[in-house]
Design a protein around this motif. Structure first.
Motif, mmCIF file in Angstrom:
data_model
loop_
_atom_site.group_PDB
_atom_site.id
_atom_site.type_symbol
_atom_site.label_atom_id
_atom_site.label_comp_id
_atom_site.label_asym_id
_atom_site.label_seq_id
_atom_site.Cartn_x
_atom_site.Cartn_y
_atom_site.Cartn_z
ATOM 1 N N SER A 1 0.829 -1.204 0.000
ATOM 2 C CA SER A 1 0.000 0.000 0.000
ATOM 3 C C SER A 1 0.868 1.260 0.000
ATOM 4 C CB SER A 1 -0.941 0.003 1.212
ATOM 5 O OG SER A 1 -1.871 -1.049 1.125
ATOM 6 N N THR A 2 1.986 1.200 0.686
ATOM 7 C CA THR A 2 2.922 2.334 0.678
ATOM 8 C C THR A 2 3.405 2.604 -0.734
ATOM 9 O OG1 THR A 2 3.649 1.864 2.925
ATOM 10 C CG2 THR A 2 5.134 3.175 1.564
ATOM 11 N N PHE A 3 3.751 1.529 -1.459
ATOM 12 C CA PHE A 3 4.210 1.728 -2.837
ATOM 13 C C PHE A 3 3.077 2.224 -3.723
ATOM 14 C CE2 PHE A 3 4.756 0.405 -7.210
ATOM 15 C CZ PHE A 3 5.913 1.091 -7.517
ATOM 16 N N SER A 4 1.874 1.649 -3.568
ATOM 17 C CA SER A 4 0.727 2.085 -4.377
ATOM 18 C C SER A 4 0.501 3.588 -4.211
ATOM 19 C CB SER A 4 -0.539 1.328 -3.961
ATOM 20 O OG SER A 4 -0.417 -0.050 -4.187
ATOM 21 N N ASP A 31 -4.697 -1.127 -5.621
ATOM 22 C CA ASP A 31 -3.990 -1.673 -4.461
ATOM 23 C C ASP A 31 -4.788 -2.861 -3.927
ATOM 24 O OD1 ASP A 31 -2.088 -1.838 -2.338
ATOM 25 O OD2 ASP A 31 -3.501 -0.801 -1.028
ATOM 26 N N THR A 32 -4.192 -4.035 -3.924
ATOM 27 C CA THR A 32 -4.898 -5.265 -3.547
ATOM 28 C C THR A 32 -4.435 -5.758 -2.178
ATOM 29 O OG1 THR A 32 -3.256 -6.728 -4.556
ATOM 30 C CG2 THR A 32 -5.025 -5.927 -5.982
ATOM 31 N N PRO A 33 -5.211 -6.617 -1.539
ATOM 32 C CA PRO A 33 -4.750 -7.242 -0.296
ATOM 33 C C PRO A 33 -3.706 -8.310 -0.611
ATOM 34 C CG PRO A 33 -6.872 -8.132 -0.910
ATOM 35 C CD PRO A 33 -6.575 -7.041 -1.890
ATOM 36 N N ILE A 93 -5.884 -5.311 -18.455
ATOM 37 C CA ILE A 93 -4.949 -4.903 -17.412
ATOM 38 C C ILE A 93 -3.574 -4.777 -18.057
ATOM 39 C CG2 ILE A 93 -3.821 -5.577 -15.242
ATOM 40 C CD1 ILE A 93 -6.348 -7.274 -14.641
ATOM 41 N N ASP A 94 -2.936 -3.614 -17.897
ATOM 42 C CA ASP A 94 -1.597 -3.432 -18.478
ATOM 43 C C ASP A 94 -0.610 -4.407 -17.863
ATOM 44 O OD1 ASP A 94 -1.214 -0.540 -20.109
ATOM 45 O OD2 ASP A 94 -3.026 -0.759 -18.922
ATOM 46 N N GLY A 95 -0.689 -4.573 -16.554
ATOM 47 C CA GLY A 95 0.239 -5.486 -15.904
ATOM 48 C C GLY A 95 0.213 -5.337 -14.400
ATOM 49 N N ALA A 96 1.000 -6.175 -13.738
ATOM 50 C CA ALA A 96 1.073 -6.189 -12.279
ATOM 51 C C ALA A 96 2.478 -5.844 -11.816
ATOM 52 C CB ALA A 96 0.672 -7.568 -11.742
ATOM 53 N N VAL A 97 2.539 -5.072 -10.739
ATOM 54 C CA VAL A 97 3.799 -4.814 -10.033
ATOM 55 C C VAL A 97 3.749 -5.634 -8.751
ATOM 56 C CG1 VAL A 97 5.213 -3.074 -8.888
ATOM 57 C CG2 VAL A 97 3.979 -2.490 -10.986
ATOM 58 N N ILE A 98 4.774 -6.437 -8.518
ATOM 59 C CA ILE A 98 4.777 -7.358 -7.381
ATOM 60 C C ILE A 98 5.811 -6.894 -6.354
ATOM 61 C CG2 ILE A 98 5.152 -9.749 -6.664
ATOM 62 C CD1 ILE A 98 4.154 -10.615 -9.391
ATOM 63 N N ILE A 99 5.361 -6.788 -5.106
ATOM 64 C CA ILE A 99 6.196 -6.258 -4.024
ATOM 65 C C ILE A 99 6.661 -7.397 -3.116
ATOM 66 C CG2 ILE A 99 6.364 -4.533 -2.191
ATOM 67 C CD1 ILE A 99 5.556 -3.327 -4.864
ATOM 68 N N THR A 100 7.949 -7.361 -2.751
ATOM 69 C CA THR A 100 8.481 -8.340 -1.812
ATOM 70 C C THR A 100 9.488 -7.662 -0.888
ATOM 71 O OG1 THR A 100 9.539 -10.522 -1.630
ATOM 72 C CG2 THR A 100 10.398 -9.044 -3.319
#
Length: 321
Positions: free
Chosen positions: A73-76, A175-177, A196-203
């Motif tokens: 959520s911080t990144f979103s 922003d998803t859970p 959907i253009d695409g997904a950004v994945i956070i780790t």
């Protein structure tokens, strides 16, 4: 699942299942005859309604994580702030974390109310060109718990996509859970017509986070969502005084860089820990404008530019479902 009616019994097999209307859970359900006839397997009409509604939205980006607490959520929020820093762009941020809506707090608009007009729900504006929608605006208190089963969550997400008056928007950030469950399936289903253009994945660097992120990547591959890239948050700690870097979460298995190499995915960047990021979120301010020269802010800006470049070179029609 997204194909479970809101008035379905607890163990509903879903309208697209071969057992629809035939299983023991279907006994007494008001939808039993419709499901048994096969009529319920028809596409949800909301998919076409949402496609038409979102024809004014150029780019749609999902922000995903396999695990909670990795800074999604911080990144979103900061991606939205950074994109909206260009006054010529219109940006919208949709929070579909139904049970843990933190976006209103992070964006500094907690306590705001959503208004309804003839054209639908009006989102809350942070800036003239930055709109936000969250279930947090519909709760009487930030401490209220949302205790909903999947079908009710799905209905809420459908309303957000179909009934919010976004207007002409260049970027819609979703922003998803954490995880790969109801909310994610609903978003993919309802946006299947709009694209959907695409997904950004956070780790984060440690293996316990990367394990869950691999599941998220597999989810994207299964539902055919393009992956824009991976971001490693909390990647070392840069001391504000001595400038030395310490590994708070050691990348015991090589971190996101090794994982991206193995899975042939782009690593968009690594963002170091900075206590000022958390403070900015608590105060509802943009870290990028509060501390623009910090290593973390520079990393954010580099990542955002890569996402801009990706969107400018791709169209949603390039990635049909």
């Amino acid at each position: 699942m997204a194909d479970v009616p809101s008035d379905a019994p607890e163990h509903c097999p879903g309208t697209s299942s071969d057992q629809a209307g035939k299983s023991s859970a279907c006994q007494g359900c008001p939808n039993q005859n419709i499901c048994a006839s096969g009529a319920a397997k028809a596409p949800d009409p909301a998919i076409e309604e949402i496609r038409q509604k979102l024809t004014t939205v150029k780019h749609k980006i999902l922000v995903l994580s396999g695990k909670g607490g990795v800074g999604k959520s911080t990144f979103s929020a900061h991606l939205s702030h950074a994109l909206a820093s260009d006054d010529s762009k219109e940006v919208a941020l949709l929070d579909v974390d139904i049970c843990g809506p933190s976006i209103p707090k992070i964006m500094g608009i907690e306590g705001e109310q959503v208004h309804q007009s003839g054209s639908g729900w009006s989102p809350v504006y942070v800036e003239d060109n930055l709109a936000v929608m969250s279930i947090g605006f519909l709760l009487s208190s930030p401490d209220d718990a949302v205790i909903w089963r999947g079908p009710k969550k799905n209905g809420m997400i459908k309303q957000f996509l179909r009934d919010v008056d976004w207007g002409e928007v260049d970027y819609l950030i979703v922003d998803t859970p954490p995880g790969t469950s109801d909310e994610h399936l609903s978003i993919v289903q309802y946006l299947s017509g709009a694209g959907i253009d695409g997904a950004v994945i956070i780790t984060t660097p440690q293996e316990v986070s990367l394990q869950d992120v691999r599941k998220e990547i597999r989810f994207c591959q299964k539902v055919k969502i393009p992956i824009i890239g991976v971001i490693e948050n909390m990647s070392g700690f840069v001391c504000p005084k001595c400038k030395n870097t310490s590994q708070i979460f050691p990348p015991t298995t090589g971190g996101a860089q090794r994982m991206c190499e193995e899975l042939n995915l782009p690593l968009l960047g690594s963002v170091p820990l900075d206590p000022r990021i958390g403070r900015s979120c608590d105060e509802g301010k943009s870290f990028l404008t509060e501390v623009p020269d910090s290593p973390a802010a520079v990393a954010y800006q580099n990542i955002v530019q890569k996402i801009r470049d990706y969107c400018s070179s791709h169209t949603t029609s390039d990635h049909p479902f």
